[in-house]
Enzyme design. Sequence first.
Site, PDB file in Angstrom:
ATOM      1  N   ASN A 128     -18.253  -2.439  -1.828  1.00 42.93           N
ATOM      2  CA  ASN A 128     -18.243  -3.905  -1.901  1.00 42.93           C
ATOM      3  C   ASN A 128     -19.499  -4.501  -1.261  1.00 42.93           C
ATOM      4  O   ASN A 128     -20.186  -5.334  -1.855  1.00 42.93           O
ATOM      5  CB  ASN A 128     -17.009  -4.467  -1.200  1.00 42.93           C
ATOM      6  CG  ASN A 128     -15.778  -4.470  -2.093  1.00 42.93           C
ATOM      7  OD1 ASN A 128     -15.850  -4.110  -3.262  1.00 42.93           O
ATOM      8  ND2 ASN A 128     -14.656  -4.872  -1.536  1.00 42.93           N
ATOM      9  N   ARG A 135     -13.447  -0.856  -2.233  1.00 37.07           N
ATOM     10  CA  ARG A 135     -13.627  -0.258  -0.915  1.00 37.07           C
ATOM     11  C   ARG A 135     -14.816  -0.899  -0.217  1.00 37.07           C
ATOM     12  O   ARG A 135     -15.782  -1.326  -0.855  1.00 37.07           O
ATOM     13  CB  ARG A 135     -13.778   1.264  -1.028  1.00 37.07           C
ATOM     14  CG  ARG A 135     -12.441   1.930  -1.294  1.00 37.07           C
ATOM     15  CD  ARG A 135     -12.543   3.426  -1.433  1.00 37.07           C
ATOM     16  NE  ARG A 135     -12.961   3.829  -2.774  1.00 37.07           N
ATOM     17  CZ  ARG A 135     -12.847   5.076  -3.232  1.00 37.07           C
ATOM     18  NH1 ARG A 135     -12.340   6.023  -2.460  1.00 37.07           N
ATOM     19  NH2 ARG A 135     -13.245   5.370  -4.446  1.00 37.07           N
ATOM     20  N   TYR A 173       0.571   4.318  -2.421  1.00 30.55           N
ATOM     21  CA  TYR A 173      -0.465   5.316  -2.147  1.00 30.55           C
ATOM     22  C   TYR A 173      -0.183   6.056  -0.841  1.00 30.55           C
ATOM     23  O   TYR A 173      -0.187   7.293  -0.802  1.00 30.55           O
ATOM     24  CB  TYR A 173      -1.828   4.623  -2.068  1.00 30.55           C
ATOM     25  CG  TYR A 173      -2.993   5.557  -1.880  1.00 30.55           C
ATOM     26  CD1 TYR A 173      -3.358   6.459  -2.872  1.00 30.55           C
ATOM     27  CD2 TYR A 173      -3.747   5.525  -0.707  1.00 30.55           C
ATOM     28  CE1 TYR A 173      -4.440   7.313  -2.692  1.00 30.55           C
ATOM     29  CE2 TYR A 173      -4.840   6.371  -0.532  1.00 30.55           C
ATOM     30  CZ  TYR A 173      -5.177   7.265  -1.531  1.00 30.55           C
ATOM     31  OH  TYR A 173      -6.249   8.112  -1.360  1.00 30.55           O
ATOM     32  N   ARG A 214       0.810  -1.215   0.000  1.00 24.63           N
ATOM     33  CA  ARG A 214       0.000   0.000   0.000  1.00 24.63           C
ATOM     34  C   ARG A 214       0.845   1.267   0.000  1.00 24.63           C
ATOM     35  O   ARG A 214       0.308   2.377  -0.041  1.00 24.63           O
ATOM     36  CB  ARG A 214      -0.928   0.021   1.219  1.00 24.63           C
ATOM     37  CG  ARG A 214      -1.858  -1.167   1.311  1.00 24.63           C
ATOM     38  CD  ARG A 214      -2.531  -1.248   2.681  1.00 24.63           C
ATOM     39  NE  ARG A 214      -3.461  -0.158   2.899  1.00 24.63           N
ATOM     40  CZ  ARG A 214      -4.796  -0.305   2.876  1.00 24.63           C
ATOM     41  NH1 ARG A 214      -5.330  -1.492   2.630  1.00 24.63           N
ATOM     42  NH2 ARG A 214      -5.589   0.713   3.103  1.00 24.63           N
TER      43      ARG A 214
END
Length: 433
Positions: free
Chosen positions: A305, A301, A257, A254
């Site tokens: 979802n 997300r 980001y 991650r």
Amino acid sequence: MDVQSLNHQRSEIQSQYEGYTPKPSKPWPWSTTISYLLREQRLLFVLVGVAIATLFFSVQPEVRKPILQPETKANDFVPKFSSQMLAVRSQVSADPMAFVRPGAKIPLGLKRKPLRIVVTGGAGFVGSHLVDRLLARGDNVIVVDNFFTGRKENVVHHIGNPRFELIRHDVVEPLLLEVDQIYHLACPASPVHYKFNPVKTIKTNVMGTLNMLGLAKRVGARFLLTSTSEVYGDPLEHPQKEEYWGHVNPIGVRSCYDEGKRVAETLTMDYNRGASVEVFYVRIARIFNTYGPRMGIDDGRVVSNFVAQALRKEPMTIYGDGKQTRSFQYVADLVEGLMRLMEGEHIGPVNLGNPGEFTMLELAEVVRETVDPQAKTEFRPNTEDDPHKRKPDITRAKKFLGWEPKISLREGLPLMVDDFRRRLFGKSKGSSL
């Protein structure tokens, strides 16, 4: 040449001009002038012009000079007048609505003329809602988007609006525009999208932010960076305040980001420290989980979802034990916060999120209540570097922006569900599936 020859030439010249008298001046030919004016109705056009000029100046408001009383000295008038104006200015600064006609609608960011605003990533989920608000306020908006995650459908309703422009452009490349404000939202925000090409993600965060900061500095525009709560990583502090530096894995899946946004914040503050404060202003917003209409249906997300899976009659996927927590704000609240931050005087960073905290199990129950009471859940192994807790401290937003979220999860979620139902099945609330 001798003197005698010169005298002879002088006498010849004088003899040529003997008897010369200047031509007498003639009186002005008034008869000719009058005939000229009468010919082809020229006099009529002259009279019409004089009449129009007289009418124009007669209807102009008279400039009234202050009448000084005999006991008032001319020099005493200026300080008195200035103090009155300062009192009015201070009253307007304290309450901009004090001199507004009752019932008039004054949008956020009272100003004298429409602004020219760039929204990078303006065709995305949050960006498109921001564009709606800015156009409704009367501004001129330029959307810049490469449509990696943005959708033309999000802004197609503005096509034909003379105050709206759409440019297909990747912010990794420079862009030259004349603007007053820049909302920099361009970057994939969901794990599915930013993990798809992590090098591209961090390039967007670094090079894209550099290019937009360079543009803002060149034209003297105000710049707002939309950062993220992911800069806190898997936090050791709860709730998270802006002073907290975070707990981020710099080499994790991650980090493209998380660290990309942290670098973007660094660049923003360094540009601001190196620029003249008279012509360059920056703002940093740290956005927490946001949901609402136009959200990507399969963007990975958790809210999208759960809603999409429940609508499709699929089990809602819970990663890990489901006890990890998140806070969820409705997109309209976020847009309000972004605009207040841009128009205000506080640089930030400022947390923009809803401090209401839900575990994934609790969120699944709210979705079940809203969409389908029969919806089921299934558990899967947790993803790498997934934060265990996430909740914003919004004390700074309340203090400097006068902002806090107004829409609860149970109020906003049905609006998102109706949008998803329409996009998935072409049917809105109340229709049978």
